[in-house]
Motif scaffolding. Structure first.
Motif, PDB file in Angstrom:
ATOM      1  N   PRO A 121     -93.050 -55.895 -16.965  1.00 54.65           N
ATOM      2  CA  PRO A 121     -93.090 -55.092 -15.959  1.00 54.65           C
ATOM      3  C   PRO A 121     -93.810 -55.238 -14.861  1.00 54.65           C
ATOM      4  CG  PRO A 121     -94.140 -53.999 -17.693  1.00 54.65           C
ATOM      5  CD  PRO A 121     -94.118 -55.355 -17.823  1.00 54.65           C
ATOM      6  N   ILE A 122     -93.190 -55.568 -13.661  1.00 53.48           N
ATOM      7  CA  ILE A 122     -94.087 -55.764 -12.312  1.00 53.48           C
ATOM      8  C   ILE A 122     -93.631 -55.296 -11.050  1.00 53.48           C
ATOM      9  CG2 ILE A 122     -94.341 -58.174 -13.059  1.00 53.48           C
ATOM     10  CD1 ILE A 122     -92.244 -59.051 -10.959  1.00 53.48           C
ATOM     11  N   SER A 123     -94.627 -55.181 -10.158  1.00 47.44           N
ATOM     12  CA  SER A 123     -94.079 -54.700  -8.829  1.00 47.44           C
ATOM     13  C   SER A 123     -94.456 -55.956  -8.005  1.00 47.44           C
ATOM     14  CB  SER A 123     -94.929 -53.394  -8.564  1.00 47.44           C
ATOM     15  OG  SER A 123     -94.749 -53.263  -6.931  1.00 47.44           O
ATOM     16  N   ALA A 124     -93.652 -56.668  -7.354  1.00 49.90           N
ATOM     17  CA  ALA A 124     -93.966 -57.769  -6.657  1.00 49.90           C
ATOM     18  C   ALA A 124     -94.638 -57.338  -5.526  1.00 49.90           C
ATOM     19  CB  ALA A 124     -92.712 -58.486  -6.335  1.00 49.90           C
ATOM     20  N   LEU A 125     -94.292 -56.167  -4.677  1.00 49.65           N
ATOM     21  CA  LEU A 125     -94.753 -55.755  -3.509  1.00 49.65           C
ATOM     22  C   LEU A 125     -96.241 -55.183  -3.698  1.00 49.65           C
ATOM     23  CD1 LEU A 125     -93.609 -55.108  -0.626  1.00 49.65           C
ATOM     24  CD2 LEU A 125     -93.363 -52.836  -1.402  1.00 49.65           C
ATOM     25  N   GLN A 126     -96.531 -54.625  -4.647  1.00 52.63           N
ATOM     26  CA  GLN A 126     -97.619 -54.096  -4.939  1.00 52.63           C
ATOM     27  C   GLN A 126     -98.809 -55.177  -5.669  1.00 52.63           C
ATOM     28  OE1 GLN A 126     -98.000 -49.947  -6.028  1.00 52.63           O
ATOM     29  NE2 GLN A 126     -96.551 -49.309  -4.423  1.00 52.63           N
ATOM     30  N   GLY A 127     -98.098 -55.897  -6.305  1.00 51.63           N
ATOM     31  CA  GLY A 127     -99.097 -56.995  -6.927  1.00 51.63           C
ATOM     32  C   GLY A 127     -99.200 -56.583  -8.488  1.00 51.63           C
ATOM     33  N   ASP A 128     -98.486 -55.434  -9.107  1.00 53.08           N
ATOM     34  CA  ASP A 128     -98.953 -55.076 -10.340  1.00 53.08           C
ATOM     35  C   ASP A 128     -98.235 -56.157 -11.358  1.00 53.08           C
ATOM     36  OD1 ASP A 128     -98.074 -52.512  -8.960  1.00 53.08           O
ATOM     37  OD2 ASP A 128     -99.287 -51.874 -10.525  1.00 53.08           O
ATOM     38  N   ASN A 129     -99.285 -56.429 -12.503  1.00 51.42           N
ATOM     39  CA  ASN A 129     -98.852 -57.523 -13.363  1.00 51.42           C
ATOM     40  C   ASN A 129     -98.367 -58.750 -12.904  1.00 51.42           C
ATOM     41  OD1 ASN A 129     -99.677 -55.931 -15.558  1.00 51.42           O
ATOM     42  ND2 ASN A 129     -97.603 -55.006 -15.863  1.00 51.42           N
ATOM     43  N   VAL A 130     -98.608 -59.233 -11.579  1.00 49.34           N
ATOM     44  CA  VAL A 130     -98.029 -60.583 -11.147  1.00 49.34           C
ATOM     45  C   VAL A 130     -99.298 -61.550 -11.342  1.00 49.34           C
ATOM     46  CG1 VAL A 130     -97.458 -61.557  -9.097  1.00 49.34           C
ATOM     47  CG2 VAL A 130     -96.376 -59.404  -9.350  1.00 49.34           C
ATOM     48  N   VAL A 131    -100.503 -61.113 -10.803  1.00 44.58           N
ATOM     49  CA  VAL A 131    -101.634 -61.949 -10.890  1.00 44.58           C
ATOM     50  C   VAL A 131    -102.764 -60.996 -11.685  1.00 44.58           C
ATOM     51  CG1 VAL A 131    -103.342 -63.455  -9.866  1.00 44.58           C
ATOM     52  CG2 VAL A 131    -101.194 -63.670  -9.012  1.00 44.58           C
ATOM     53  N   THR A 132    -102.783 -59.917 -11.253  1.00 39.70           N
ATOM     54  CA  THR A 132    -103.832 -58.929 -11.976  1.00 39.70           C
ATOM     55  C   THR A 132    -102.975 -58.094 -12.795  1.00 39.70           C
ATOM     56  OG1 THR A 132    -103.650 -57.932 -10.110  1.00 39.70           O
ATOM     57  CG2 THR A 132    -105.554 -59.361 -10.326  1.00 39.70           C
ATOM     58  N   ARG A 133    -103.684 -57.406 -13.797  1.00 41.10           N
ATOM     59  CA  ARG A 133    -103.297 -56.548 -14.592  1.00 41.10           C
ATOM     60  C   ARG A 133    -102.952 -55.224 -13.906  1.00 41.10           C
ATOM     61  NH1 ARG A 133    -102.102 -57.500 -19.699  1.00 41.10           N
ATOM     62  NH2 ARG A 133    -101.991 -55.378 -19.802  1.00 41.10           N
ATOM     63  N   SER A 134    -101.890 -54.461 -14.137  1.00 43.41           N
ATOM     64  CA  SER A 134    -101.562 -53.280 -13.609  1.00 43.41           C
ATOM     65  C   SER A 134    -102.358 -52.017 -14.283  1.00 43.41           C
ATOM     66  CB  SER A 134    -100.150 -53.017 -13.799  1.00 43.41           C
ATOM     67  OG  SER A 134    -100.025 -51.672 -13.167  1.00 43.41           O
ATOM     68  N   GLU A 135    -103.051 -51.162 -13.291  1.00 39.36           N
ATOM     69  CA  GLU A 135    -103.779 -50.312 -13.921  1.00 39.36           C
ATOM     70  C   GLU A 135    -102.760 -49.058 -14.235  1.00 39.36           C
ATOM     71  OE1 GLU A 135    -106.908 -49.102 -11.686  1.00 39.36           O
ATOM     72  OE2 GLU A 135    -108.057 -51.153 -11.991  1.00 39.36           O
ATOM     73  N   ASN A 136    -101.534 -49.160 -13.458  1.00 39.15           N
ATOM     74  CA  ASN A 136    -100.502 -48.388 -13.442  1.00 39.15           C
ATOM     75  C   ASN A 136     -99.581 -48.212 -14.694  1.00 39.15           C
ATOM     76  OD1 ASN A 136    -101.251 -47.196 -10.724  1.00 39.15           O
ATOM     77  ND2 ASN A 136    -100.056 -48.995  -9.773  1.00 39.15           N
ATOM     78  N   MET A 137     -99.849 -49.115 -15.331  1.00 41.30           N
ATOM     79  CA  MET A 137     -98.883 -49.348 -16.615  1.00 41.30           C
ATOM     80  C   MET A 137     -99.714 -49.541 -17.821  1.00 41.30           C
ATOM     81  SD  MET A 137     -95.651 -51.463 -14.914  1.00 41.30           S
ATOM     82  CE  MET A 137     -96.375 -52.076 -13.780  1.00 41.30           C
ATOM     83  N   PRO A 138    -100.718 -48.774 -18.038  1.00 39.28           N
ATOM     84  CA  PRO A 138    -101.570 -48.887 -19.393  1.00 39.28           C
ATOM     85  C   PRO A 138    -100.802 -48.972 -20.599  1.00 39.28           C
ATOM     86  CG  PRO A 138    -101.793 -46.610 -18.661  1.00 39.28           C
ATOM     87  CD  PRO A 138    -100.843 -47.270 -17.423  1.00 39.28           C
ATOM     88  N   TRP A 139     -99.769 -48.503 -20.737  1.00 39.21           N
ATOM     89  CA  TRP A 139     -98.809 -48.768 -22.039  1.00 39.21           C
ATOM     90  C   TRP A 139     -98.122 -50.111 -22.310  1.00 39.21           C
ATOM     91  CZ3 TRP A 139     -94.338 -50.664 -19.988  1.00 39.21           C
ATOM     92  CH2 TRP A 139     -93.913 -50.338 -18.692  1.00 39.21           C
ATOM     93  N   TYR A 140     -98.331 -50.918 -21.145  1.00 39.11           N
ATOM     94  CA  TYR A 140     -97.953 -52.481 -21.354  1.00 39.11           C
ATOM     95  C   TYR A 140     -99.110 -53.408 -21.789  1.00 39.11           C
ATOM     96  CZ  TYR A 140     -96.374 -57.182 -20.049  1.00 39.11           C
ATOM     97  OH  TYR A 140     -96.071 -58.642 -20.260  1.00 39.11           O
ATOM     98  N   SER A 141     -98.810 -53.879 -22.757  1.00 38.35           N
ATOM     99  CA  SER A 141    -100.182 -54.759 -23.348  1.00 38.35           C
ATOM    100  C   SER A 141    -100.059 -56.389 -23.132  1.00 38.35           C
ATOM    101  CB  SER A 141    -100.430 -54.545 -24.923  1.00 38.35           C
ATOM    102  OG  SER A 141     -99.363 -54.676 -25.475  1.00 38.35           O
ATOM    103  N   GLY A 142     -98.867 -56.562 -22.590  1.00 40.91           N
ATOM    104  CA  GLY A 142     -98.611 -57.993 -22.652  1.00 40.91           C
ATOM    105  C   GLY A 142     -99.225 -58.710 -21.474  1.00 40.91           C
ATOM    106  N   PRO A 143     -98.959 -60.013 -21.204  1.00 37.58           N
ATOM    107  CA  PRO A 143     -99.558 -60.812 -20.290  1.00 37.58           C
ATOM    108  C   PRO A 143     -98.823 -60.613 -18.950  1.00 37.58           C
ATOM    109  CG  PRO A 143     -97.797 -62.443 -21.178  1.00 37.58           C
ATOM    110  CD  PRO A 143     -97.769 -60.741 -21.953  1.00 37.58           C
ATOM    111  N   THR A 144     -99.771 -60.854 -17.825  1.00 32.84           N
ATOM    112  CA  THR A 144     -99.322 -61.001 -16.536  1.00 32.84           C
ATOM    113  C   THR A 144     -98.434 -62.070 -16.517  1.00 32.84           C
ATOM    114  OG1 THR A 144    -100.970 -62.265 -15.634  1.00 32.84           O
ATOM    115  CG2 THR A 144    -101.557 -59.917 -15.727  1.00 32.84           C
TER     116      THR A 144
END
Lengths: 424, 304
Positions: free
Chosen positions: A185-208
């Motif tokens: 799960p990512i947000s390309a616009l905000q950068g979630d889980n693209v290069v850095t881990r997203s604080e908005n999706m603590p439920w996701y434990s996989g890799p960026t």
């Protein structure tokens, strides 16, 4: 010295897919930006153009749309290749457009890819496009697939939304050949889980996404068992120093070749032994894909371009009857009885279309046996008869000896891409 | 390369080298009359090295072609001659001065010599009957180049049509041509500027001295540092001073800028390139500044 300068980096080629507004350009822009592959002058040019056009934000798609007509229309027309590197790996992106001429461009991009990256919009879920992307990547035997569920910011980073898309895709993928699937799960616009881990999706434990791209293991995707060496060019120096030198130059397509190996030259069937393998001015102990080397044989057998060197007890099937999946790439349809040029490894011949068995609906996987032709961007199962035997393997075993292109002899254009099921 | 590979992996630079050598051999095997376009810059020198490796121990089985603008750096010409002598290859020089003198192209007074390279090159290709011309273009250089195929088809006018490119699949290149057409071949398409420098360092390749930091009399023009030379007279307000500089590209002396740098070895250059904030062309090439699509437009006309 060579170790540090070479940085011992390896290479990952990946193809991106996605429909028009799913944020593909934004994602690529971000991967390039965050890995410092975009330079100030490029960014300044894009900012200036965006401002001139009165956009509210910098349109990163302008970075990737390299042609005048693409910028004019604001769409991507053709496959483009982009490059970035992290300390351990270099990446080549085949950036394929989501528009009309879509299938043939995806096939082009996927033909050399180690990994396919399919983007979906979290709000829309899986679409016909996402299915089609997955089918094509599976047909092209791209060993790794990433489904990036984008725009998670627009669905409140909902785990439920993500899990639903994830489950649906896994269900669909059971019908395909996808050896390795990763869903992020990512947000390309905000950068979630693209290069850095997203604080908005603590439920996701996989890799960026970047972490996955950097670490996915691609070395074992090649065939190191079945030795295949298509002869590309015969090296005859005709100099005093190398008077008797006769080497067979080519790129190893499968397996490992070593001096001393007993080999067979196809199609003649003559056998000999590898006397040495040269890599430029060095003799080497072994050669494996994708090395470009020059092989010498102990006996003076007749070997020329288009021949193949293989192991005596493990050789490809010479065949003039080819059964293959073909992606048709031009507006004039492919029809039975048509004659075309065919290029397979280093061998070029002519081919007659004997039959078109079915047309594959890449959305539903339905096999349409009624239609006896293939239109542009369509994929079908085709039987060909060639003028000379091709030395082929099934595409599922070897992407090099299992693939071919079809060329229209009057226009010279590449009109089809084929993946061999079998020769018979 | 001589040790046993327990995991059978090639570094990315070895992979790029193998791919480029494959392309060189494919062209030599399939085309009637190939030629290698050679500017004397780092990319074309890497190309020569790759061609040398592709056919070793035989000599490179095609000539090299240089477009002599009459405005080339003397250091670049010297390196060219060293390479030609060492490899024993046949050098074809297409001179803009000769082309003007012979009335093949218009007098240079109004048109920049950079643009006159195009008809000079096309004329040389036509006159010699070359059917394939290798170029050192890289896709990371420029956004129009990112769209170009390894085999780039040119019609009988030498033009590139970006909308009508042949799909390029696997490593199966299509070299079909009609009478009068030719193919431009880009074996180092997938290399980046940093790859080229890594390779030059690894292979210990001789390159023109102007790539290394040196003292030079320069002046600022359009945000670039240009060399003081009678070929490129200073304009009002331009002040010449001596600075420590080096070049990132080698082109026409009147259009190629240098950058301030103290990088005197390949290692130092690699470090500098790795952290550079500007592209090599953006930093030093006047010829790309005419418009946003300057490269695309020149390529459509037949530029390499």
């Amino acid at each position: 010295m060579s170790e540090t300068q070479d940085r011992q980096m390896d290479l990952l080629r990946f193809a991106t897919a996605g429909s028009v507004d799913d944020g593909k350009s934004t994602l690529i822009g971000r991967l390039l930006l965050d890995s410092k592959a975009i330079f100030e002058d490029q960014l300044e040019a894009v900012e200036a153009t965006s401002a001139n056009r009165g956009y509210d934000y910098t349109d990163l798609a302008l970075l990737t749309d390299g042609l005048r007509s693409e910028r004019e229309q604001g769409i991507t027309i053709d496959v483009a290749y982009r490059y970035f590197a992290t300390p351990n790996r270099k990446f080549i992106i085949a950036d394929t457009p989501g528009h009309v001429q879509y299938t043939r461009n995806m096939v082009t991009g996927a033909s050399t890819a180690d990994l396919g990256l399919v983007l979906v919009d979290a709000r829309q879920g899986l679409t016909e496009q996402s299915h089609r992307h997955a089918v094509i990547l599976s047909l092209l035997r791209v060993p790794h697939l990433v489904l990036a569920v984008n725009k998670m910011d627009l669905v409140d980073f909902s785990e439920e939304v993500f899990e639903k898309i994830h489950a649906e895709f896994v269900q669909f993928a059971t019908k395909l050949n996808i050896p390795d699937l990763t869903v992020i799960p990512i947000s390309a616009l905000q950068g979630d889980n693209v290069v850095t881990r997203s604080e908005n999706m603590p439920w996701y434990s996989g890799p960026t996404l970047m972490h996955h791209l950097e670490h996915v293991h691609v070395a074992s995707d090649r065939d190191l068992i079945d030795a295949r060496f298509p002869v590309q060019y015969v090296v005859r120096p005709k100099s005093d120093e190398f008077h008797d030198y006769r080497g067979y130059a080519g790129q190893v397509a499968g397996g490992v070749l070593k001096p001393g190996d007993e080999v067979v030259v196809l199609p003649s069937g003559m056998t000999s032994k590898i006397s040495k393998i040269d890599l430029f001015d060095k003799e080497i102990d072994e050669a494996f894909p994708p090395m470009s080397v020059t092989v010498s044989l102990e006996d003076d057998v007749d070997v020329s371009r288009g021949d193949m060197i293989a192991r005596v007890k493990n050789a490809p099937q010479p065949s003039q009857d080819i059964d293959a999946m073909v992606c048709w790439m031009t507006t004039t349809p492919l029809k039975p009885r048509q004659k075309l040029a065919i290029k397979h490894t280093t061998r070029t011949a002519r081919a007659l279309v004997k039959d078109i068995q079915y047309r594959l609906d890449v959305n539903t996987l339905h096999r349409d046996q009624e239609t006896k032709e293939l239109g542009v961007n369509e994929i079908g199962r085709v039987q060909l008869r060639t003028t000379v035997p091709l030395l082929c393997d099934p595409y599922s075993k070897n992407r090099t000896t299992g693939s071919f292109i079809l060329i229209d002899e009057s226009t010279g254009i590449t009109v089809g891409a084929g993946m061999i099921n079998s020769g018979s | 390369m001589t040790q046993t590979h327990s995991d059978y992996r090639l570094s990315q630079l070895d992979q790029l080298e193998a791919e480029s050598i494959h392309i060189f051999r494919e062209v030599a095997a399939e085309f009637e009359k190939p030629v290698l376009m050679f500017s004397g810059g780092k990319d074309s020198i890497v190309m020569l090295r790759l061609a040398e490796k592709a056919f070793y121990p035989a000599k490179i089985p095609f000539p090299i072609l240089q477009v002599d603008t009459g405005l080339d750096f003397p250091e670049v010409m010297e390196t060219r001659d060293n390479w030609v002598n060492r490899l024993g290859v046949n050098l074809v020089v297409a001179s803009i001065d000769d082309a003007i003198a012979n009335g093949i192209i218009p007098d240079a007074a109004k048109v920049s010599r950079n643009r006159l390279q195009i008809p000079t090159l096309l004329n040389a290709i036509e006159e010699n009957g070359f059917t394939a011309a290798f170029g050192g273009g890289r896709r990371d250089e420029e956004k129009a180049r990112a769209k170009e195929r390894v085999y780039s088809h040119r019609d009988e006018f030498g033009q590139w049509d970006p909308k009508n490119q042949r799909p390029e699949l696997w490593s199966l290149y299509n070299g079909r041509l009609h009478e009068g057409e030719h193919m431009r071949i880009f074996p180092i398409s997938n290399w980046t500027e940093l790859d080229v420098w890594d390779y030059i360092g690894r292979e210990g390749i001789e390159i023109p001295s102007i790539y290394f930091a040196h003292q030079r009399r320069v002046f600022e023009r359009d945000g670039m540092l240009m060399s003081e030379t009678p070929l490129n007279p200073t304009r009002e307000g331009e002040v010449v001073e001596e600075r420590t500089v080096r070049f990132r590209t080698c082109g026409d002396i009147t259009l190629t800028g240098c950058v301030e740098s103290t990088a005197a070895t390949i290692e130092e250059i690699i470090e500098e390139v790795a952290i550079a904030k500007k592209t090599e062309r953006g930093a030093t090439r006047g010829d790309d500044r005419f418009s946003e699509a300057a490269m695309e437009d020149r390529k459509k006309e037949g530029y390499f």
